[in-house]
Design an enzyme around this catalytic site. Structure first.
Site, PDB file in Angstrom:
ATOM      1  N   HIS A  37      46.534  28.129  41.213  1.00 19.82           N
ATOM      2  CA  HIS A  37      46.575  27.246  42.454  1.00 19.82           C
ATOM      3  C   HIS A  37      47.776  26.666  42.888  1.00 19.82           C
ATOM      4  O   HIS A  37      47.952  26.012  43.966  1.00 19.82           O
ATOM      5  CB  HIS A  37      45.233  26.091  41.999  1.00 19.82           C
ATOM      6  CG  HIS A  37      44.650  25.648  43.337  1.00 19.82           C
ATOM      7  ND1 HIS A  37      45.277  26.000  44.795  1.00 19.82           N
ATOM      8  CD2 HIS A  37      43.728  25.010  43.638  1.00 19.82           C
ATOM      9  CE1 HIS A  37      44.596  25.506  45.618  1.00 19.82           C
ATOM     10  NE2 HIS A  37      43.559  24.783  44.974  1.00 19.82           N
TER      11      HIS A  37
ATOM     12  N   ARG B  22      27.386  56.044  43.015  1.00 14.78           N
ATOM     13  CA  ARG B  22      27.882  56.447  41.451  1.00 14.78           C
ATOM     14  C   ARG B  22      26.711  57.504  40.674  1.00 14.78           C
ATOM     15  O   ARG B  22      27.315  58.313  40.357  1.00 14.78           O
ATOM     16  CB  ARG B  22      27.794  55.206  40.944  1.00 14.78           C
ATOM     17  CG  ARG B  22      28.548  55.363  39.316  1.00 14.78           C
ATOM     18  CD  ARG B  22      28.667  53.867  38.999  1.00 14.78           C
ATOM     19  NE  ARG B  22      27.383  53.638  37.900  1.00 14.78           N
ATOM     20  CZ  ARG B  22      27.086  53.896  37.025  1.00 14.78           C
ATOM     21  NH1 ARG B  22      27.856  54.595  36.023  1.00 14.78           N
ATOM     22  NH2 ARG B  22      26.077  53.472  36.331  1.00 14.78           N
TER      23      ARG B  22
ATOM     24  N   ASP C 204      46.297  29.772  47.537  1.00 15.66           N
ATOM     25  CA  ASP C 204      45.020  28.879  48.132  1.00 15.66           C
ATOM     26  C   ASP C 204      43.826  29.417  48.160  1.00 15.66           C
ATOM     27  O   ASP C 204      43.491  30.658  48.038  1.00 15.66           O
ATOM     28  CB  ASP C 204      45.323  28.172  49.357  1.00 15.66           C
ATOM     29  CG  ASP C 204      45.714  29.020  50.706  1.00 15.66           C
ATOM     30  OD1 ASP C 204      45.157  30.197  50.568  1.00 15.66           O
ATOM     31  OD2 ASP C 204      46.835  28.868  51.123  1.00 15.66           O
TER      32      ASP C 204
ATOM     33  N   SER D  65      38.189  42.054  34.522  1.00 15.07           N
ATOM     34  CA  SER D  65      37.514  41.779  33.186  1.00 15.07           C
ATOM     35  C   SER D  65      36.060  42.070  33.490  1.00 15.07           C
ATOM     36  O   SER D  65      35.351  41.110  34.181  1.00 15.07           O
ATOM     37  CB  SER D  65      37.701  40.261  32.867  1.00 15.07           C
ATOM     38  OG  SER D  65      36.881  40.259  31.630  1.00 15.07           O
ATOM     39  N   ASN D  66      35.442  43.124  32.853  1.00 10.99           N
ATOM     40  CA  ASN D  66      34.030  43.534  33.328  1.00 10.99           C
ATOM     41  C   ASN D  66      33.143  43.090  32.072  1.00 10.99           C
ATOM     42  O   ASN D  66      32.786  43.831  31.298  1.00 10.99           O
ATOM     43  CB  ASN D  66      33.974  45.023  33.439  1.00 10.99           C
ATOM     44  CG  ASN D  66      32.615  45.425  33.799  1.00 10.99           C
ATOM     45  OD1 ASN D  66      31.639  44.548  34.114  1.00 10.99           O
ATOM     46  ND2 ASN D  66      32.406  46.679  33.699  1.00 10.99           N
TER      47      ASN D  66
ATOM     48  N   GLY E 289      30.257  40.208  36.327  1.00 12.08           N
ATOM     49  CA  GLY E 289      29.121  39.913  35.719  1.00 12.08           C
ATOM     50  C   GLY E 289      28.069  41.083  35.566  1.00 12.08           C
ATOM     51  O   GLY E 289      28.566  42.273  36.357  1.00 12.08           O
TER      52      GLY E 289
ATOM     53  N   SER F  91      32.085  54.960  36.166  1.00 11.19           N
ATOM     54  CA  SER F  91      31.533  53.477  36.150  1.00 11.19           C
ATOM     55  C   SER F  91      31.784  52.515  37.363  1.00 11.19           C
ATOM     56  O   SER F  91      32.708  52.829  37.998  1.00 11.19           O
ATOM     57  CB  SER F  91      31.753  52.848  34.549  1.00 11.19           C
ATOM     58  OG  SER F  91      33.057  52.128  34.766  1.00 11.19           O
TER      59      SER F  91
HETATM   60  N1  CAO Z   1      26.962  45.733  34.999  1.00  9.90           N
HETATM   61  C1  CAO Z   1      26.043  46.946  34.841  1.00  9.90           C
HETATM   62  N2  CAO Z   1      26.093  47.814  34.110  1.00  9.90           N
HETATM   63  C2  CAO Z   1      27.460  47.887  33.991  1.00  9.90           C
HETATM   64  C3  CAO Z   1      28.526  47.015  34.287  1.00  9.90           C
HETATM   65  C4  CAO Z   1      28.006  45.891  34.824  1.00  9.90           C
HETATM   66  N3  CAO Z   1      28.905  45.076  35.358  1.00  9.90           N
HETATM   67  N4  CAO Z   1      29.718  47.644  33.866  1.00  9.90           N
HETATM   68  C5  CAO Z   1      29.386  48.727  33.360  1.00  9.90           C
HETATM   69  N5  CAO Z   1      28.223  48.949  33.481  1.00  9.90           N
HETATM   70  C6  CAO Z   1      27.426  50.228  32.983  1.00  9.90           C
HETATM   71  C7  CAO Z   1      28.425  51.503  32.996  1.00  9.90           C
HETATM   72  O1  CAO Z   1      28.383  51.887  34.517  1.00  9.90           O
HETATM   73  C8  CAO Z   1      27.962  52.407  32.041  1.00  9.90           C
HETATM   74  O2  CAO Z   1      26.785  52.987  32.448  1.00  9.90           O
HETATM   75  P1  CAO Z   1      26.367  54.307  32.586  1.00  9.90           P
HETATM   76  O3  CAO Z   1      26.192  54.528  30.913  1.00  9.90           O
HETATM   77  O4  CAO Z   1      24.824  54.304  33.050  1.00  9.90           O
HETATM   78  O5  CAO Z   1      27.206  55.294  33.384  1.00  9.90           O
HETATM   79  C9  CAO Z   1      27.799  51.362  30.819  1.00  9.90           C
HETATM   80  O6  CAO Z   1      27.519  50.172  31.552  1.00  9.90           O
HETATM   81  C10 CAO Z   1      28.850  51.706  29.963  1.00  9.90           C
HETATM   82  O7  CAO Z   1      29.733  51.074  30.704  1.00  9.90           O
HETATM   83  P2  CAO Z   1      31.362  51.021  29.553  1.00  9.90           P
HETATM   84  O8  CAO Z   1      31.542  49.817  29.088  1.00  9.90           O
HETATM   85  O9  CAO Z   1      31.407  52.382  28.723  1.00  9.90           O
HETATM   86  O10 CAO Z   1      32.453  51.168  30.833  1.00  9.90           O
HETATM   87  P3  CAO Z   1      33.302  50.376  31.829  1.00  9.90           P
HETATM   88  O11 CAO Z   1      34.166  51.248  32.319  1.00  9.90           O
HETATM   89  O12 CAO Z   1      32.140  49.638  32.586  1.00  9.90           O
HETATM   90  O13 CAO Z   1      33.845  49.179  31.261  1.00  9.90           O
HETATM   91  C11 CAO Z   1      35.548  48.314  29.413  1.00  9.90           C
HETATM   92  C12 CAO Z   1      34.919  49.569  30.101  1.00  9.90           C
HETATM   93  C13 CAO Z   1      36.554  48.616  28.450  1.00  9.90           C
HETATM   94  C14 CAO Z   1      35.901  47.153  30.581  1.00  9.90           C
HETATM   95  C15 CAO Z   1      34.146  47.753  28.815  1.00  9.90           C
HETATM   96  O14 CAO Z   1      33.850  48.640  27.830  1.00  9.90           O
HETATM   97  C16 CAO Z   1      34.558  46.262  27.993  1.00  9.90           C
HETATM   98  O15 CAO Z   1      35.418  46.261  26.867  1.00  9.90           O
HETATM   99  N6  CAO Z   1      34.101  45.287  28.521  1.00  9.90           N
HETATM  100  C17 CAO Z   1      34.477  44.031  27.902  1.00  9.90           C
HETATM  101  C18 CAO Z   1      35.689  43.226  28.525  1.00  9.90           C
HETATM  102  C19 CAO Z   1      35.823  41.880  27.789  1.00  9.90           C
HETATM  103  O16 CAO Z   1      35.685  41.465  26.888  1.00  9.90           O
HETATM  104  N7  CAO Z   1      35.786  40.973  28.740  1.00  9.90           N
HETATM  105  C20 CAO Z   1      36.201  39.396  28.524  1.00  9.90           C
HETATM  106  C21 CAO Z   1      37.453  39.281  28.501  1.00  9.90           C
HETATM  107  S1  CAO Z   1      37.786  37.324  28.418  1.00  9.90           S
HETATM  108  O17 CAO Z   1      37.216  37.415  26.822  1.00  9.90           O
END
Ligand code: CAO
Length: 360
Positions: free
Chosen positions: A330, A166, A334, A277-278, A302, A180
């Site tokens: 579930h 990346r 499975d 969900s990230n 995570g 990302s």
């Molecule tokens: N671990 C470490 N770093 C991470 C990461 C992870 N899991 N995920 C993303 N990063 C990094 C990215 O690579 C980026 O790094 P660089 O600036 O060095 O390139 C930086 O963090 C910012 O990432 P981003 O948030 O802009 O982009 P993304 O594509 O990874 O995520 C999105 C986009 C929309 C999923 C995120 O902004 C978001 O909203 N996350 C929250 C989701 C959420 O609320 N989930 C809970 C749902 S249940 O209530």
């Protein structure tokens, strides 16, 4: 939007105003006030709105959608000044009324907060506030989702090679478009779904006469949980199988931009088949994601961490790891199927070359 007077509206007009929210409405204004503070304070807040409310016959006419909001906010329609045609109460009128009521209620709260000695005052102070539109939606969908028997499957995934790849790709990005982790993970999920199509299905629960069914879906429309200024939204990237990782990144950025501006379309927000969900982009190692009701699996990611590990010659090396937490329905999935799917995704992420080899 206004509507003509329906038979339902006529019934509302004929009934005493306090019945509009239902005789046993749990959100009677008085009850809301009691959970916050004295009845007198609430009544005076409410009374101000009543003083300015019209008493014309059409004041109690409104659409079912507005009646729903009135009920949810515990507001009596007779208290609201309608600004629509023939004094009809519109959505904006209800929101304005609620804002004025809540503001009035919070003033004594703020004033007394200033006087309290935080060191000695043990008395709890509560304030009741309405849910935002996104919270109201989340309230409904998540309550329904938790009727699905979930199970959780978790693993730690080595993202060292992916981090290096990346970084290299981002350094060379010609148009400045960065990738990302998420963009690669979405592609890996789609590639793995080719071998585990059940995880892209939805359940038709059936009824007394009809047996439950699985509805298989060809397109991988992968939802992305997004933290937006309005709250949690889950738009999806359509037909991920037909997209390159760069294209997934571009679409993800488009959706993020739209989400930020509150401009996601109905198409963006519907038709998802599985969700990622990230939470790791904000922080946190583990998450137990809750299924979207029309899907049977969701992946929670995570935050990547650098940890010491042993290589095959027992030397200590640095590794970047990320937790992957899958929740699945579930009733139809499975543990073994989920574990195999999880292993497949892990293999693609740990050896990105394998993912490249599968790209069309
Ligand atoms: N671990 C470490 N770093 C991470 C990461 C992870 N899991 N995920 C993303 N990063 C990094 C990215 O690579 C980026 O790094 P660089 O600036 O060095 O390139 C930086 O963090 C910012 O990432 P981003 O948030 O802009 O982009 P993304 O594509 O990874 O995520 C999105 C986009 C929309 C999923 C995120 O902004 C978001 O909203 N996350 C929250 C989701 C959420 O609320 N989930 C809970 C749902 S249940 O209530």
């Amino acid at each position: 939007m206004q509507s003509e007077i329906s038979p339902e509206d006529e019934a509302v007009l004929a009934s005493p105003p306090e019945q509009a929210g239902g005789p046993n409405s749990p959100q009677q204004p008085q009850r809301a006030a009691e959970s916050f503070q004295s009845k007198e304070t609430f009544q005076s807040a409410s009374q101000d709105a009543v003083d300015t409310a019209p008493d014309g016959k059409h004041a109690s006419l409104t659409t079912p959608a507005v009646r729903g909001i009135l009920k949810a906010q515990g507001v009596n329609i007779a208290d609201v000044r309608g600004t629509g045609k023939d004094d009809r109460v519109l959505k904006e009128d209800v929101y304005k009324f609620v804002a004025a009521r809540d503001d009035k209620l919070s003033k004594p709260f703020q004033a007394s907060a200033g006087r309290r000695d935080p060191g000695t005052d043990q008395a709890q102070v509560e304030k009741t506030i309405a849910l935002t539109p996104v919270q109201s939606q989340m309230f409904k969908t998540m309550t329904r989702s938790l009727n699905i028997p979930h199970f959780l499957y978790g693993d730690e995934v080595d993202v060292t090679s992916l981090s290096t790849l990346r970084r290299r790709l981002n350094l060379q990005a010609a148009n400045g478009q960065k990738l990302s982790f998420l963009h690669f993970i979405i592609k890996a999920v789609s590639l793995a779904l080719e071998d585990f199509p059940t995880l892209n299905a939805r359940v038709e629960a059936g009824s007394e006469r009809q047996a439950p069914k699985l509805v298989m879906r060809e397109k991988h429309n992968i939802g992305i949980a997004m933290d937006t200024p309005q709250g949690l939204l889950v738009p999806n990237i359509k037909n991920v199988a037909s997209r390159s990782i760069l294209n997934i990144g571009a679409e993800c950025n488009r959706l993020q931009e739209r989400a930020k501006d509150g401009k996601l379309s109905v198409t963006d927000l519907t038709g998802g088949t599985i969700t990622v969900s990230n939470i790791g982009s904000i922080g946190g190692t583990y998450v137990a994601p809750v299924l979207v009701q029309s899907e049977v699996a969701i992946l929670g990611i995570g935050k990547a961490k650098t940890v010491p590990a042993f290589d095959d010659q027992d030397r200590v090396i640095k590794k970047d790891i990320m937790s992957f937490s899958w929740s699945a329905d579930h009733r139809v999935v499975d543990g073994a199927t989920m574990a195999r799917m999880g292993e497949r995704v892990r293999a693609f992420i740990e050896e990105p070359g394998m993912m490249m080899a599968r790209l069309r």
